[in-house]
Write an enzyme that holds these catalytic residues in place. Structure first.
Site, PDB file in Angstrom:
ATOM      1  N   ILE A   1     -31.088  33.428   2.164  1.00 23.59           N
ATOM      2  CA  ILE A   1     -29.748  33.187   2.714  1.00 23.59           C
ATOM      3  C   ILE A   1     -28.784  32.663   1.658  1.00 23.59           C
ATOM      4  O   ILE A   1     -27.617  32.418   1.949  1.00 23.59           O
ATOM      5  CB  ILE A   1     -29.806  32.201   3.889  1.00 23.59           C
ATOM      6  CG1 ILE A   1     -30.438  30.864   3.460  1.00 23.59           C
ATOM      7  CG2 ILE A   1     -30.533  32.806   5.063  1.00 23.59           C
ATOM      8  CD1 ILE A   1     -30.400  29.801   4.542  1.00 23.59           C
ATOM      9  N   GLY A   2     -29.267  32.492   0.433  1.00 20.46           N
ATOM     10  CA  GLY A   2     -28.379  32.011  -0.619  1.00 20.46           C
ATOM     11  C   GLY A   2     -29.093  31.925  -1.945  1.00 20.46           C
ATOM     12  O   GLY A   2     -30.326  31.921  -2.011  1.00 20.46           O
TER      13      GLY A   2
ATOM     14  N   GLY B   1     -28.306  30.209  -6.108  1.00 22.48           N
ATOM     15  CA  GLY B   1     -27.391  29.489  -6.987  1.00 22.48           C
ATOM     16  C   GLY B   1     -28.044  29.149  -8.294  1.00 22.48           C
ATOM     17  O   GLY B   1     -29.096  29.695  -8.648  1.00 22.48           O
TER      18      GLY B   1
ATOM     19  N   GLY C   1     -31.738  27.731  -7.718  1.00 29.02           N
ATOM     20  CA  GLY C   1     -32.785  28.595  -7.208  1.00 29.02           C
ATOM     21  C   GLY C   1     -32.332  29.337  -5.968  1.00 29.02           C
ATOM     22  O   GLY C   1     -31.157  29.332  -5.606  1.00 29.02           O
TER      23      GLY C   1
ATOM     24  N   VAL D   1     -32.545  30.179  -1.790  1.00 30.00           N
ATOM     25  CA  VAL D   1     -32.710  29.453  -0.533  1.00 30.00           C
ATOM     26  C   VAL D   1     -33.129  30.444   0.552  1.00 30.00           C
ATOM     27  O   VAL D   1     -32.518  31.507   0.706  1.00 30.00           O
ATOM     28  CB  VAL D   1     -31.413  28.734  -0.114  1.00 30.00           C
ATOM     29  CG1 VAL D   1     -31.627  27.967   1.183  1.00 30.00           C
ATOM     30  CG2 VAL D   1     -30.952  27.785  -1.215  1.00 30.00           C
TER      31      VAL D   1
ATOM     32  N   LYS E   1     -35.638  25.695  -0.451  1.00 29.26           N
ATOM     33  CA  LYS E   1     -35.060  26.023  -1.757  1.00 29.26           C
ATOM     34  C   LYS E   1     -36.202  26.146  -2.766  1.00 29.26           C
ATOM     35  O   LYS E   1     -36.900  25.176  -3.052  1.00 29.26           O
ATOM     36  CB  LYS E   1     -34.074  24.955  -2.223  1.00 29.26           C
ATOM     37  CG  LYS E   1     -33.419  25.292  -3.574  1.00 29.26           C
ATOM     38  CD  LYS E   1     -32.668  24.107  -4.176  1.00 29.26           C
ATOM     39  CE  LYS E   1     -31.397  23.842  -3.446  1.00 29.26           C
ATOM     40  NZ  LYS E   1     -30.585  22.794  -4.141  1.00 29.26           N
TER      41      LYS E   1
ATOM     42  N   ASP F   1     -20.912  16.931  -7.497  1.00 35.45           N
ATOM     43  CA  ASP F   1     -20.647  18.351  -7.257  1.00 35.45           C
ATOM     44  C   ASP F   1     -20.172  18.553  -5.822  1.00 35.45           C
ATOM     45  O   ASP F   1     -20.640  19.454  -5.126  1.00 35.45           O
ATOM     46  CB  ASP F   1     -21.908  19.185  -7.530  1.00 35.45           C
ATOM     47  CG  ASP F   1     -21.596  20.674  -7.694  1.00 35.45           C
ATOM     48  OD1 ASP F   1     -20.401  21.009  -7.887  1.00 35.45           O
ATOM     49  OD2 ASP F   1     -22.520  21.494  -7.623  1.00 35.45           O
TER      50      ASP F   1
END
Length: 1002
Positions: free
Chosen positions: A722-723, A725, A728, A730, A744, A845
């Protein structure tokens, strides 16, 4: 003849008249001839620009005079003397060309806050009459041309700040002998300063802050020759070495800011001769020694900030002779001795921060009587004696911080009349007696922390007036009486800690009126009786519930199963009874860190899954609770046996450790989780699957979750991603228990990265130890030699970034109340990190993609891979964060504190208000949302903000006042100077107060 004479005279008069007319026409033609070339020069400049907003629309070739054009100023006879195109979103080509220097009378050129880039135009060296040049807040780069410095002898004002220049300031700057103001803040200088600065003998304002000068940079001593200098700042420049003694030669100095540097040594006594000095800012250095006794010579001083250094000794009595002193910041040093009693005589003092020192003695008994104190913070010292009754004598005190001292006696009655108070923190003292009744009900009070004292009395009905209270911590005192039903009026309260007192009677049913705000309710170790009220089921966001060691009777209310956020329940050591079977069967007990029902009179028979060895302690001391297939009395015996076995195992392992050091090192290497105080560490499968042969695995639990290594690996299917970055990939997964989680998988070490360089350690150290409803839950971490996994609660509504900018047309996007709820929740989560964690945690962040949304759009701050404690070394080797969200001082100095997070959060608020991304093409090159919004306001006034609001919000006009309030909070959060930004606690409070704007008009 007479007629001839008359005719001759008339002819001569007519001739003279025509001559005058001709001369007049000629003079107009000459003026016109002089004006037309200036108009053409301006038109040529306009034609070289990109003017997306048509700011220069009235610069028309058909116009004969440019004096009415936007930004153009002229002399009375029509000559152009100034061009001011600031904040117009103008751009040039790859290199900006400025033909304006052909205007012979041009003395002022202002192009600040635009989108100009590339090197400085060489044509500027032709502007030989220029007196005022402002090119700040653009994106100019490259070296600063020495030719320009050598060719502008009349220049009085030069601003090159907030650009991206490289290298050093040219030596030729010394040629600007008439310069009065030089602003080079954050312009990108990196190679020191030339000695020729000392030749600017007319200069009064010299601003050099936030440039990243070379290591071991020191200020050139030629600056001592600038005898007219009134304002000198070089904050955040990396200055090392001792404070220069020659600063005392600058006798006209009014403002001196050398904060956020690496200065060492003592404060030179020579500074004490600066009788015109008003602001002395030396905070956040490594300065040692004492404050010079001659401090009393600084008779004009209004602001003294030497906080966050290594200063020692006593606070000199001479400070009390500074009649104009308004701000006294000495916190985070090693000062000793008493606070001079004569400080109480300072009539302008309003901000006193002395916390984190070794000060002792008593607080001056009349302090505040003559001073309009707003903030008074002396926490973490060794003050004793009584609290002075006068700190709020002038009725404006809003922050009273006295915790962790040895203060005694009563809290004076006068503080019950201090309606301005917002925060009271007096915990960790030896205060006694009762708290003034009126103080409990201060209407503006947001935080009352008086725990760990010896206070007595009861909570009065006046508590109902404290409707803004969010944190009430009164634990570890001697309070008695009943808990008043008026507690139900505290609709904004989040934390109520009243454990370890002598409260009696029943828990009032009105406690259920606290609704969705309350997360912590601790009433342990009192003398409470009666049943647990069923209204406790209304506390839908409750996370911690402590009722142990009371005299409670009756059953545990079945509504406890409605509290889906509850992870801590302790009702041990009471007289509770009833069958727990149905409660346990309807409860996801796996999520609990604690579910302690021990030592009561409960009954019930449970499957082994419900009561396993991990949680056996939670049910002992209840003779009628049984495990399925066993005798009820065998449960306690089984527990005793297991306890004995564990003790034997620990002893054997300890002895074996002496002879098996190598084995222990191997075990340490396999345990890659560095969480502080994890729930349990359990070895999973001895070896991984074929993907990771011979790699032993370990797991660290932070919340109750049932997961095996095999189940984890089955979830890592590409269809579940689902993601992805920098850290790593996810995955979304549904466990066999039905629980949805997010996994993750951090990039492997084989990618050239140490396992802990990808944020694993930071994430575990942070999320493994904190609990807050607005912080994402880290359920557990798993590790091997080559791979790390972090397992979180799943957030079904994705991130705020996806919510605002994604392709889906979610109807909730148009609901302002949802966005407002997200803003408040995220602010409270970040405030928790900054103010309630020890040590304070910096996220570093904050962005919309790192704010996740649960199924009810409650915000959860996530991704702590860059997080660090505020007590860690705050200087970074590289900039961490995301473009568009990074605070300006962070980008230039790599120094971080909590105000960098505040800036980033301000950007998120602007996103949420406008619906725009932090960086977008519509803003222009090198322009982010903060600078773009600032430009819009300067260009069109504050009224333009209404047009910037996200038009997708339904009933926009109905929420306009509240949205404008939130917008103003975003603006305050994104101030360029860190000290002008509020704290996150203040931001959270302001956002809550913004609800009041619904009935106001903008």
């Amino acid at each position: 003849m007479t007629n001839n004479l008359v005719m001759a005279t008339s002819f001569l008069g007519l001739q003279a008249l025509w001559c005058n007319v001709i001369l007049l026409l000629l003079s107009q033609d000459i003026a016109l001839a002089q004006t037309l070339p200036e108009a053409q020069i301006l038109i040529a400049f306009r034609n070289s620009l990109v003017d997306e907003k048509n700011a220069l629309l009235n610069w028309q070739e058909s116009s004969t005079s440019p004096c009415t054009w936007t930004g153009v100023s002229c002399t009375s006879d029509g000559y152009v003397t100034g061009v001011d195109l600031s904040s117009m979103n103008l751009k040039g080509g790859e290199e900006l060309h400025i033909p304006l220097c052909h205007l012979p009378n041009l003395i002022s050129l202002q192009l600040q806050e635009n989108c100009f880039s590339g090197p400085l135009p060489s044509e500027l060296s032709n502007c030989t009459n220029l007196e005022h040049l402002n090119l700040g807040a653009n994106n100019f780069g490259g070296a600063v041309p020495a030719q320009i410095m050598s060719s502008l002898p009349k220049l009085k004002y030069l601003n090159l700040s907030m650009n991206n220049f490289t290298g050093a300031l040219p030596d030729a700057v010394g040629n600007l002998r008439n310069l009065q103001s030089l602003d080079l803040i954050a312009m990108g200088l990196s190679e020191g300063l030339p000695a020729e600065l000392g030749q600017l003998v007319e200069i009064q304002h010299l601003a050099l802050s936030w440039n990243s000068f070379a290591p071991e940079f020191t200020l050139p001593d030629t600056i001592m020759h600038l005898q007219r200098l009134r304002w000198f700042e070089c904050a955040g420049c990396g200055i090392s070495g001792a404070l220069p003694t020659w600063l005392g030669e600058l006798q006209n100095l009014e403002y001196l800011d050398l904060s956020n540097n690496l200065l060492t040594g003592a404060i030179p006594a020579s500074l004490m001769s600066l009788q015109n000095l008003q602001w002395l800012e030396l905070y956040k250095n490594k300065i040692t020694g004492q404050i010079p006794l001659g401090i009393w010579n600084l008779t004009s001083l209004t602001d003294l900030d030497v906080s966050d250094n290594l200063l020692t000794g006593a606070i000199p009595d001479g400070i009390a002779r500074l009649e104009n002193l308004a701000v006294l910041h000495l916190q985070n040093n090693c000062f000793e001795g008493p606070m001079p009693s004569s400080i109480a005589n300072l009539t302008k003092l309003y901000d006193v921060k002395l916390y984190m020192n070794k000060l002792n003695g008593t607080i001056p008994s009349t302090l505040g009587r003559n001073s309009p104190l707003l903030q008074f913070d002396v926490s973490n010292n060794q003050f004793h004696g009584q609290i002075p009754p006068t700190l709020c004598a002038q009725g404006v005190l809003w922050r009273l911080i006295l915790f962790n001292n040895t203060l005694t006696g009563n809290v004076p009655e006068s503080y019950g009349n201090c309606s301005s108070l917002i925060r009271i923190r007096m915990f960790g003292n030896h205060l006694s007696g009762g708290l003034p009744d009126a103080l409990w009900g201060l209407v503006n009070l947001n935080l009352l922390e008086i725990y760990d004292n010896e206070l007595e009395g009861n909570i009065p009905a006046a508590i109902a007036n404290a409707t803004n209270l969010s944190s009430l911590k009164i634990n570890n005192n001697r309070f008695t009486g009943r808990l008043p039903p008026e507690l139900g009026h505290l609709k904004k309260i989040e934390r109520f800690h009243a454990h370890h007192n002598n409260f009696s009677g029943e828990i009032p049913s009105e406690i259920g009126n606290l609704g969705s705000s309350l997360t912590d309710l601790y009433l342990d170790a009192n003398s409470l009786s009666g049943e647990v009220p069923t209204q406790i089921g209304n506390l839908i966001n409750l996370v911690y519930l402590g009722l142990s060691s009371n005299r409670l009777t009756g059953p545990l209310p079945p509504v406890i199963t409605n509290l889906e956020n509850l992870i801590f329940l302790d009702v041990s050591h009471n007289f509770l009874s009833g069958d727990l079977s149905s409660t346990i069967s309807n409860l996801n007990i796996d999520r609990f860190v604690t579910f302690n029902c021990s030592y009561n009179r409960f009954s019930g028979r449970f499957a082994a899954r419900s009561i396993d060895l991990l949680s056996l302690d939670w049910f002992i001391g209840n003779p009628d609770i049984c495990m399925a297939g066993s005798n009820c009395h065998e449960m306690d015996a089984h527990h005793s046996t297991q306890t004995l076995k564990k003790s034997v195992i620990v002893s054997v392992v300890s002895i074996a450790a002496v002879f098996s050091l190598a084995a222990l090192i191997l075990i340490a290497l396999t345990n890659k989780c560095f969480g502080k105080g994890p729930r349990n560490v359990a070895k999973l499968d001895s070896y991984s699957s074929e993907r990771q042969p011979f790699a032993p695995w370990s797991i660290t639990l932070f919340h109750q979750v049932s997961i095996t290594y095999k189940e984890l690996m089955e979830c890592l299917d590409e269809e579940n991603v689902i993601g992805s970055g920098g850290g790593g990939e996810v995955y979304k997964a549904t466990l066999r228990s039905g629980q949805e989680i997010a996994i993750k998988k951090l990039w492997e070490a084989g990618k050239g990265m140490d396992l802990h360089e990808n944020g694993f350690k930071a994430e575990v150290d942070t999320l493994g130890t904190i609990r807050h409803r607005n912080i994402v839950k880290l359920l557990c971490c798993c590790s091997s030699f080559t791979t790390n996994f972090l397992v979180y609660e799943y957030m079904p509504n994705g991130s705020l970034g996806e919510f605002l900018h994604g392709a889906s047309k979610d109807s909730t996007l148009s609901d302002w109340s949802v966005r407002y709820k997200i803003a408040v929740g995220a602010a409270q989560g970040l405030a928790y990190l900054h103010h309630d964690c020890v040590p304070q945690i910096l996220h570093r962040d904050i962005k919309s993609n790192n704010i996740l949304l649960d199924d009810e759009y409650e915000a959860r701050i996530a991704d702590f891979g860059l997080a660090k404690g505020l007590d860690d070394d705050a200087s970074m080797s590289v900039v961490a964060g995301s473009y568009g969200y990074i605070a300006p001082e962070y980008a230039y100095t790599l120094n971080v504190d909590e105000k960098t997070d505040v800036y980033s959060f301000g950007v998120v608020l602007m996103e949420l208000i406008t619906g725009r991304r932090p960086v977008a093409a519509e803003f222009g090159d090198a322009m982010d949302i903060v600078r773009w919004v600032s430009k819009q306001r300067r260009e069109h006034g504050d009224s333009v903000v209404v047009e910037l609001l996200d038009q997708r919000i339904a009933a926009l006009s109905s929420f306009q006042a509240q949205m404008m309030s939130v917008f103003n909070i975003a603006v305050v959060c994104t101030q360029i100077l860190p000290k002008e930004r509020p704290t996150m606690r203040q931001v959270a409070d302001m956002l809550i107060d913004a609800q009041k704007s619904e009935t106001e008009t903008y």
